[in-house]
Motif scaffolding. Structure first.
Motif, mmCIF file in Angstrom:
data_model
loop_
_atom_site.group_PDB
_atom_site.id
_atom_site.type_symbol
_atom_site.label_atom_id
_atom_site.label_comp_id
_atom_site.label_asym_id
_atom_site.label_seq_id
_atom_site.Cartn_x
_atom_site.Cartn_y
_atom_site.Cartn_z
ATOM 1 N N MET A 38 0.371 9.520 -14.205
ATOM 2 C CA MET A 38 -0.065 9.126 -12.881
ATOM 3 C C MET A 38 1.081 8.488 -12.102
ATOM 4 O O MET A 38 1.806 7.681 -12.636
ATOM 5 N N ALA A 39 1.163 8.835 -10.854
ATOM 6 C CA ALA A 39 2.118 8.162 -9.980
ATOM 7 C C ALA A 39 1.509 6.825 -9.585
ATOM 8 O O ALA A 39 0.297 6.697 -9.438
ATOM 9 N N GLU A 40 2.344 5.825 -9.422
ATOM 10 C CA GLU A 40 1.809 4.530 -9.023
ATOM 11 C C GLU A 40 2.789 3.783 -8.147
ATOM 12 O O GLU A 40 3.978 4.037 -8.152
ATOM 13 N N PRO B 58 -4.281 9.247 -7.379
ATOM 14 C CA PRO B 58 -5.349 10.045 -7.986
ATOM 15 C C PRO B 58 -4.857 11.142 -8.933
ATOM 16 O O PRO B 58 -5.636 11.687 -9.702
ATOM 17 N N ALA B 59 -3.573 11.456 -8.870
ATOM 18 C CA ALA B 59 -3.032 12.512 -9.727
ATOM 19 C C ALA B 59 -1.594 12.174 -10.086
ATOM 20 O O ALA B 59 -0.981 11.280 -9.502
ATOM 21 N N LYS C 103 -9.389 2.390 -13.162
ATOM 22 C CA LYS C 103 -8.330 3.370 -13.414
ATOM 23 C C LYS C 103 -7.272 3.367 -12.317
ATOM 24 O O LYS C 103 -6.277 4.057 -12.405
ATOM 25 N N VAL C 104 -7.506 2.568 -11.273
ATOM 26 C CA VAL C 104 -6.609 2.545 -10.118
ATOM 27 C C VAL C 104 -5.710 1.318 -10.104
ATOM 28 O O VAL C 104 -4.541 1.395 -9.745
ATOM 29 N N PRO D 218 -0.840 6.586 -4.382
ATOM 30 C CA PRO D 218 -2.109 6.083 -3.836
ATOM 31 C C PRO D 218 -2.111 6.136 -2.307
ATOM 32 O O PRO D 218 -1.075 5.959 -1.670
ATOM 33 N N SER D 219 -3.286 6.364 -1.748
ATOM 34 C CA SER D 219 -3.412 6.455 -0.292
ATOM 35 C C SER D 219 -3.275 5.076 0.344
ATOM 36 O O SER D 219 -3.452 4.045 -0.314
ATOM 37 N N ASP D 220 -2.998 5.079 1.638
ATOM 38 C CA ASP D 220 -2.927 3.817 2.381
ATOM 39 C C ASP D 220 -4.261 3.082 2.318
ATOM 40 O O ASP D 220 -4.309 1.858 2.241
ATOM 41 N N GLU D 221 -5.358 3.835 2.356
ATOM 42 C CA GLU D 221 -6.690 3.235 2.292
ATOM 43 C C GLU D 221 -6.891 2.492 0.962
ATOM 44 O O GLU D 221 -7.413 1.389 0.934
ATOM 45 N N THR D 222 -6.439 3.101 -0.127
ATOM 46 C CA THR D 222 -6.543 2.460 -1.440
ATOM 47 C C THR D 222 -5.702 1.195 -1.477
ATOM 48 O O THR D 222 -6.151 0.147 -1.938
#
Length: 107
Positions: free
Chosen positions: A1-3, A56-57, A36-37, A62-66
């Motif tokens: 996962m990218a983080e 998510p993948a 998981k985030v 991660p999105s700006d919203e997340t």
């Protein structure tokens, strides 16, 4: 996962309080289904706490919203009041997670 990893550098007199704030926030987010985030890791010297927000993948950040849901204004304000430094900009593949996450995910 990218983080996306946020590095929080503590001051000697605020390290424990910062850790408790981060630990409580991550627990709260896990309770909202974000186990998981969101995670955290304390570096071996205890002066740096890494707050990790996963995408998510594998190749998707991660999105700006997340990010906004994890790092809401009140939380960031509390961190900045106690941190020596709050640094954004570490982009790494997920490779290590704190003990609380080991039951939730395998990497």
């Amino acid at each position: 996962m990218a983080e996306r990893v946020f590095s929080i550098v503590t001051r000697p007199d605020t390290g424990l309080e910062l850790f408790e704030i981060i630990q409580n926030r991550v627990s709260e987010l896990h309770g909202r289904g974000l186990a998981k985030v969101v995670g955290y890791e304390v570096m071996s010297n205890g002066r740096v706490i890494l707050l990790k927000v996963r995408g998510p993948a594998e190749d998707v950040m991660p999105s700006d919203e997340t990010l906004e849901s994890v790092l809401d204004d009140d939380f960031v304000e509390r961190l900045e009041a106690l941190a020596q430094e709050l640094v954004d900009g570490f982009y790494v593949p997920s490779f290590a997670h704190c003990a609380s996450e080991l039951g939730d995910e395998t990497s």
